[in-house]
Motif scaffolding. Sequence first.
Motif, mmCIF file in Angstrom:
data_model
loop_
_atom_site.group_PDB
_atom_site.id
_atom_site.type_symbol
_atom_site.label_atom_id
_atom_site.label_comp_id
_atom_site.label_asym_id
_atom_site.label_seq_id
_atom_site.Cartn_x
_atom_site.Cartn_y
_atom_site.Cartn_z
ATOM 1 N N UNK A 267 0.775 -1.236 0.000
ATOM 2 C CA UNK A 267 0.000 0.000 0.000
ATOM 3 C C UNK A 267 0.810 1.293 0.000
ATOM 4 N N UNK A 268 1.966 1.341 0.638
ATOM 5 C CA UNK A 268 2.715 2.598 0.776
ATOM 6 C C UNK A 268 3.037 3.208 -0.580
ATOM 7 N N UNK A 269 2.723 4.486 -0.726
ATOM 8 C CA UNK A 269 2.991 5.209 -1.963
ATOM 9 C C UNK A 269 1.973 4.974 -3.057
ATOM 10 N N UNK A 270 1.059 4.054 -2.849
ATOM 11 C CA UNK A 270 0.034 3.749 -3.844
ATOM 12 C C UNK A 270 -1.157 4.694 -3.690
ATOM 13 N N UNK A 271 -1.800 5.062 -4.783
ATOM 14 C CA UNK A 271 -2.980 5.921 -4.669
ATOM 15 C C UNK A 271 -4.174 5.149 -4.131
ATOM 16 N N UNK A 272 -4.973 5.825 -3.325
ATOM 17 C CA UNK A 272 -6.214 5.229 -2.859
ATOM 18 C C UNK A 272 -7.147 5.161 -4.062
ATOM 19 N N UNK A 273 -7.743 4.006 -4.293
ATOM 20 C CA UNK A 273 -8.545 3.812 -5.495
ATOM 21 C C UNK A 273 -9.708 2.882 -5.194
ATOM 22 N N UNK A 274 -10.919 3.418 -5.229
ATOM 23 C CA UNK A 274 -12.098 2.618 -4.923
ATOM 24 C C UNK A 274 -12.348 1.570 -6.001
ATOM 25 N N UNK A 275 -12.040 1.890 -7.257
ATOM 26 C CA UNK A 275 -12.315 0.956 -8.352
ATOM 27 C C UNK A 275 -11.511 -0.336 -8.216
ATOM 28 N N UNK A 276 -10.278 -0.236 -7.757
ATOM 29 C CA UNK A 276 -9.455 -1.435 -7.565
ATOM 30 C C UNK A 276 -9.526 -1.930 -6.124
ATOM 31 N N UNK B 15 -8.593 -0.454 -3.404
ATOM 32 C CA UNK B 15 -7.426 -0.121 -2.592
ATOM 33 C C UNK B 15 -7.836 1.036 -1.690
ATOM 34 N N UNK B 16 -8.363 0.658 -0.517
ATOM 35 C CA UNK B 16 -8.849 1.646 0.449
ATOM 36 C C UNK B 16 -8.552 1.150 1.850
ATOM 37 N N UNK B 17 -8.946 1.909 2.853
ATOM 38 C CA UNK B 17 -8.564 1.594 4.224
ATOM 39 C C UNK B 17 -9.127 0.262 4.719
ATOM 40 N N UNK B 18 -10.288 -0.134 4.232
ATOM 41 C CA UNK B 18 -10.853 -1.418 4.626
ATOM 42 C C UNK B 18 -10.008 -2.586 4.147
ATOM 43 N N UNK B 19 -9.499 -2.473 2.936
ATOM 44 C CA UNK B 19 -8.633 -3.518 2.391
ATOM 45 C C UNK B 19 -7.289 -3.538 3.112
ATOM 46 N N UNK B 20 -6.805 -2.362 3.502
ATOM 47 C CA UNK B 20 -5.560 -2.283 4.267
ATOM 48 C C UNK B 20 -5.717 -3.037 5.587
ATOM 49 N N UNK B 21 -6.813 -2.784 6.290
ATOM 50 C CA UNK B 21 -7.071 -3.470 7.563
ATOM 51 C C UNK B 21 -7.224 -4.970 7.344
ATOM 52 N N UNK B 22 -7.923 -5.354 6.284
ATOM 53 C CA UNK B 22 -8.112 -6.775 5.977
ATOM 54 C C UNK B 22 -6.772 -7.448 5.686
ATOM 55 N N UNK B 23 -5.894 -6.761 4.989
ATOM 56 C CA UNK B 23 -4.577 -7.312 4.669
ATOM 57 C C UNK B 23 -3.793 -7.602 5.949
#
Length: 142
Positions: free
Chosen positions: A18-27, A29-37
Motif C-alpha cells: 500500500x505505501x505510496x500507492x494511490x487510494x482507489x475505490x475501483x481497484x 485499494x482503500x482503508x478497509x482492504x488495508x485493515x483486511x490485509x
Amino acid sequence: MIETIRRANAAQACMTLFAGQPMDWATRRHCGRLAAQSMMRMGRNAKLLNACRAKTVRGVLSYLKRNKFADLVELMDATGLERIAPAMARPGDIIALPSQPGDGFGCSLTVALSDGRVLAANELTGCFETVMPVAFVAAWRV
C-alpha cells in the motif's frame, strides 16, 4: 520474540502493498482492504471486510447499511478483535483515526507500524503514507 517478528512481517507486507500507492475505490485499494490485509497476514479472519465487493464510496456505505453497521467502528467490533487503547497498539494492529465529519464511515482504518506511526490513506495526497496520528477513535488487537 516470534510474535514480534510475525507482527513486523505483517506490517511490512502492508507497507509493500500500500505505501505510496494511490487510494482507489475501483481497484478496492482503500482503508478497509488495508485493515483486511493486516488481519490476514496475522492469521485472522477478515471475512466481514473482504465481503464488501463495492467499487465506489456509495457501494461501501450501502454495504455498511445493509449489514446494519452504523460505521466502520461497529464493523470492526463485529470482527471479534479485542478493543485496545490506541497507545497499546503494536505493529500490525488496527487503529481507527477520525475521518471527515458526515462522510458515513465514522473513521479511517490504519495499520500500526512502530514508534507511534501508522500506515494510512492521506486525504490530501490521495495516497497511502506513513503518518504520526494526533487523534484516535479506537484500536483493535490483531
